[in-house]
Design a protein around this motif. Structure first.
Motif, PDB file in Angstrom:
ATOM      1  N   PRO A 135       0.798  -1.236   0.000  1.00 36.03           N
ATOM      2  CA  PRO A 135       0.000   0.000   0.000  1.00 36.03           C
ATOM      3  C   PRO A 135       0.829   1.284   0.000  1.00 36.03           C
ATOM      4  CG  PRO A 135      -0.975  -1.600   1.487  1.00 36.03           C
ATOM      5  CD  PRO A 135       0.332  -2.185   1.022  1.00 36.03           C
ATOM      6  N   ASP A 136       2.042   1.238   0.547  1.00 32.81           N
ATOM      7  CA  ASP A 136       2.879   2.444   0.542  1.00 32.81           C
ATOM      8  C   ASP A 136       3.699   2.585  -0.734  1.00 32.81           C
ATOM      9  OD1 ASP A 136       4.702   0.420   0.862  1.00 32.81           O
ATOM     10  OD2 ASP A 136       5.570   1.187   2.729  1.00 32.81           O
ATOM     11  N   ARG A 137       3.393   1.738  -1.739  1.00 34.65           N
ATOM     12  CA  ARG A 137       4.022   1.752  -3.064  1.00 34.65           C
ATOM     13  C   ARG A 137       5.445   1.206  -3.061  1.00 34.65           C
ATOM     14  NH1 ARG A 137       0.196   1.354  -6.129  1.00 34.65           N
ATOM     15  NH2 ARG A 137       1.495   1.979  -7.890  1.00 34.65           N
ATOM     16  N   THR A 138       5.881   0.592  -1.979  1.00 34.97           N
ATOM     17  CA  THR A 138       7.185  -0.062  -1.979  1.00 34.97           C
ATOM     18  C   THR A 138       7.042  -1.462  -2.578  1.00 34.97           C
ATOM     19  OG1 THR A 138       6.821  -0.925   0.260  1.00 34.97           O
ATOM     20  CG2 THR A 138       7.957   1.196   0.053  1.00 34.97           C
ATOM     21  N   GLU A 147      -1.423  14.953  -2.251  1.00 30.77           N
ATOM     22  CA  GLU A 147      -0.171  14.377  -1.768  1.00 30.77           C
ATOM     23  C   GLU A 147       0.898  14.413  -2.845  1.00 30.77           C
ATOM     24  OE1 GLU A 147      -2.025  10.681  -0.726  1.00 30.77           O
ATOM     25  OE2 GLU A 147      -1.619  10.992   1.404  1.00 30.77           O
ATOM     26  N   ASP A 168      -1.322  -6.594   0.251  1.00 26.69           N
ATOM     27  CA  ASP A 168      -1.555  -5.702  -0.874  1.00 26.69           C
ATOM     28  C   ASP A 168      -3.004  -5.849  -1.338  1.00 26.69           C
ATOM     29  OD1 ASP A 168      -1.028  -8.343  -1.842  1.00 26.69           O
ATOM     30  OD2 ASP A 168      -0.887  -7.508  -3.856  1.00 26.69           O
ATOM     31  N   SER A 203      -2.489   5.329  -5.391  1.00 24.93           N
ATOM     32  CA  SER A 203      -3.056   5.290  -4.053  1.00 24.93           C
ATOM     33  C   SER A 203      -2.927   6.640  -3.376  1.00 24.93           C
ATOM     34  CB  SER A 203      -2.344   4.219  -3.216  1.00 24.93           C
ATOM     35  OG  SER A 203      -0.957   4.461  -3.169  1.00 24.93           O
ATOM     36  N   GLN A 204      -2.027   7.508  -3.853  1.00 26.65           N
ATOM     37  CA  GLN A 204      -1.905   8.847  -3.303  1.00 26.65           C
ATOM     38  C   GLN A 204      -2.906   9.782  -3.966  1.00 26.65           C
ATOM     39  OE1 GLN A 204       2.270   9.280  -4.415  1.00 26.65           O
ATOM     40  NE2 GLN A 204       2.738   9.647  -2.256  1.00 26.65           N
ATOM     41  N   ASP A 242      -5.167  -0.017   4.662  1.00 29.87           N
ATOM     42  CA  ASP A 242      -5.118   1.248   3.916  1.00 29.87           C
ATOM     43  C   ASP A 242      -5.771   1.165   2.539  1.00 29.87           C
ATOM     44  OD1 ASP A 242      -3.630   2.464   5.994  1.00 29.87           O
ATOM     45  OD2 ASP A 242      -1.785   1.608   5.188  1.00 29.87           O
TER      46      ASP A 242
END
Length: 604
Positions: A157-160, A445, A549, A440-441, A516
């Motif tokens: 979810p944090d794009r990592t 942001e 994810d 997702s942002q 998230d």
């Protein structure tokens, strides 16, 4: 075995399911003397290309050539191979060639896509014509490219990038294990000492060296570009069929022999025995393929031993074929069967092996696709397998909710990562999906990132597009903010009103989210932030799966969903159900490790 809703066989023009050892395939008979075998690529790329590959098979079959396409063992609807994956794939190709010759083909042409082209050239089998669509020169090149794609496709979810298992590679939820990677490393077309076919068509970039190698070995090789490769194998939602390239392929494999060859007087073809029933089965499960409703295709997976009487209906997510993202649905179905639960996975119109939608539009969030779900329920009811629970992820969860509300035969729905309960008529779904699910942002942001402004200054990102997205996002926020206003909640057509109505009939909703996920605010908007209140309204507490994810790509994440689904099936059996509308929220079961119930606090 293929049946239709009335228990009759398919029309003669329809492909029929066949089993090639561990591989499952579709065969289109024809009067031609040249059979054509389609060898797709692996995993994520074939998942993207699935619908277009089906269209290519139909184009070739329309020329009269008997045509066969299949899923490699361990992929799609095929059985898991008993041994290593790459040797099993080579064996499946050889089995496909043998099948076509047994069905009367005097010549055989093979069309291979990407890794499928590489494997087809290495079978050592007798092939008369070979089409190699953007082949990999070897397995190492395939691994390098897939590793690069995995960093972009499989993200948290944090794009990592998603953590990878040691000595393995996962891409799009398809796992290449240590033995498969080792076997891939040994594939090398440049070391070939014999040509794979006397006539070869090679399309794609960087094929000149391989073409010269095959010419030196005595093949007649034609080359050309493959300009639309990316749109075929890199985007599962918006993949496009490369019509012009596929027309070249069709013409090459179906072309008549050279004029110098003396014509052969026509002779009567031998009468071929009927195809044996397609039996898909293993120790714990048995499967039957069927067509029903408006030409829809589905697979009923039943326990090989005793059946509990429960059936789960699974709806496509996005444009994933019925096997599911990373083949998750096939694995889930067979796992359910081993526990005594039947399931039915099928393709909505516009997906997988079902026909196109009448207007040619995408089936994502299409309100009229619920008619396909109803057709599946009708079909199952006619076979004595009326489903009690419906399962869907993302857009499939949207369809599952609509079906639960509209069909009293369903007792419960497991909605995974539901984005919205309703979609306003006229919504540009493609734009919504591209803008919302790809990022997702929020734009706010991203505005704090330098690359965002660089894209605007270079013209890569349109200010008009940003304005439209901001207006749409603002309207969505306003819709969520007013979802619980009296003038909306008192309406019988509101989400709360419809949920209350289905709860009064005893149905329940189990909502599951990745941490998230973008759909979580939807639950808060319609049902509030108090966990106990939400549980009473839906029938189950909302589950948040930490560390997952959106696609639940890892096996451990899929284990959690399996445990939740089993619990819902068990809880909602008619004999175990009381008046669900009057009972309080179900008591909490022992948690599956990693599960978190939804905490509706402002800080959470």
């Amino acid at each position: 075995m293929l049946t239709d809703g009335a228990g009759q066989g398919p029309a003669a023009t329809e492909p029929v399911p066949v089993a090639l050892g561990d591989a499952f395939g579709w065969f289109s008979p024809g009067p031609g003397r040249r059979g054509v075998l389609l060898c797709g690529t692996f995993g994520f790329e074939q998942w993207c290309a699935y619908r277009s590959w089906r269209e290519l098979a139909a184009m070739v079959a329309a020329t009269g050539c008997p045509t066969l396409r299949f899923d490699y063992p361990g992929q799609g609807d095929s059985r898991d191979p008993a041994g290593p994956e790459i040797p099993a794939a080579l064996d499946a190709i050889r089995a496909g060639l043998a099948f076509l010759r047994e069905r009367g083909a005097e010549e055989v042409a093979v069309v291979g896509l990407r890794l499928g082209a590489t494997l087809a050239a290495l079978t050592g089998a007798e092939i008369d014509r070979l089409v190699m669509l953007s082949p990999f020169p070897g397995g190492k090149a395939y691994r390098r490219e897939m590793a690069m794609q995995a960093r972009l496709i499989d993200v948290m979810p944090d794009r990592t990038p998603m953590p990878q298992e040691p000595d393995s590679l996962m891409i799009g939820s398809f796992l290449l294990g240590p033995r498969t990677l080792a076997d891939l490393a040994r594939l090398d077309l440049a070391s070939a000492e014999r040509t794979p076919a006397p006539r070869i068509l090679m399309l794609g970039p960087k094929v000149d060296a391989l073409a010269e190698r095959y010419r030196a070995l005595g093949s007649g090789v034609e080359t050309g570009p493959f300009p639309d490769l990316t749109q075929l194998v890199s985007d599962p939602l918006f993949s496009r069929t490369p019509d012009q390239t596929f027309a070249l392929v069709r013409d090459f494999v179906a072309a008549e022999p050279p004029a110098a060859v003396a014509p052969v007087a026509p002779v009567a073809l031998p009468l071929l025995p009927p195809l044996p029933p397609c039996r898909l089965e293993d120790e714990g499960w048995r499967e039957e393929v069927s067509r029903f409703g408006p030409g829809l295709v589905g697979i009923l997976c039943r326990p090989a031993a005793s059946w509990s009487g429960d059936t789960v209906l699974v709806i496509n997510s996005g444009r994933n074929p019925r096997a599911g993202h990373g083949r998750q649905t096939t694995r889930l179905a067979r796992r359910l069967a081993a526990s005594g639960i039947a399931s039915f996975r099928f393709d909505l119109r516009g997906i997988g092996d079902s026909p196109d939608r009448p207007d040619g539009s995408l089936p994502l969030y299409a309100a009229d696709s619920v008619a396909d779900v109803t057709a599946a329920i009708d079909h199952l009811a006619a076979t004595g397998h009326t489903p009690g629970v419906v399962l869907g992820n993302c857009s499939g969860a949207y369809q599952a909710f609509q079906a639960l509300v509209g069909d009293a035969r369903l007792r419960a729905a497991v909605l995974v990562n539901l984005y919205c309960f309703d979609l306003k008529p006229g919504t540009d779904v493609e734009t919504m999906v591209r803008d919302t699910f790809r990022h997702s942002q929020s734009y706010g942001e991203r505005a704090r990132q330098g690359r965002f402004w660089r894209r605007i200054l270079t013209g890569d990102l349109s200010l008009m597009k940003i304005a439209r997205a901001l207006l749409r996002d603002g309207a969505a926020r306003f819709d969520r903010a007013t979802a619980r206003m009296p003038w909306r909640t008192l309406s019988a057509a509101s989400v709360a009103g419809r949920v209350a109505r289905l709860r009064r009939r005893g149905a329940r909703i189990c909502m599951v989210y990745s941490a998230d996920d973008l759909g979580i605010p939807t639950v808060r908007a319609h049902f509030g932030e108090a966990e106990a209140r939400v549980a009473r309204r839906l029938g189950y507490p909302v589950e948040i799966l930490a560390g997952t994810d959106h696609n639940l790509s890892r096996p451990a994440d899929q284990d959690r969903v399996f445990a939740i689904l089993q619990r819902v099936v068990r809880d909602t059996r008619p004999e175990s159900r009381t008046d669900a509308a009057a009972e309080p929220a179900p008591p909490r079961q022992a948690r599956v490790p990693g599960e978190l119930s939804l905490h509706m606090s402002r800080s959470g």
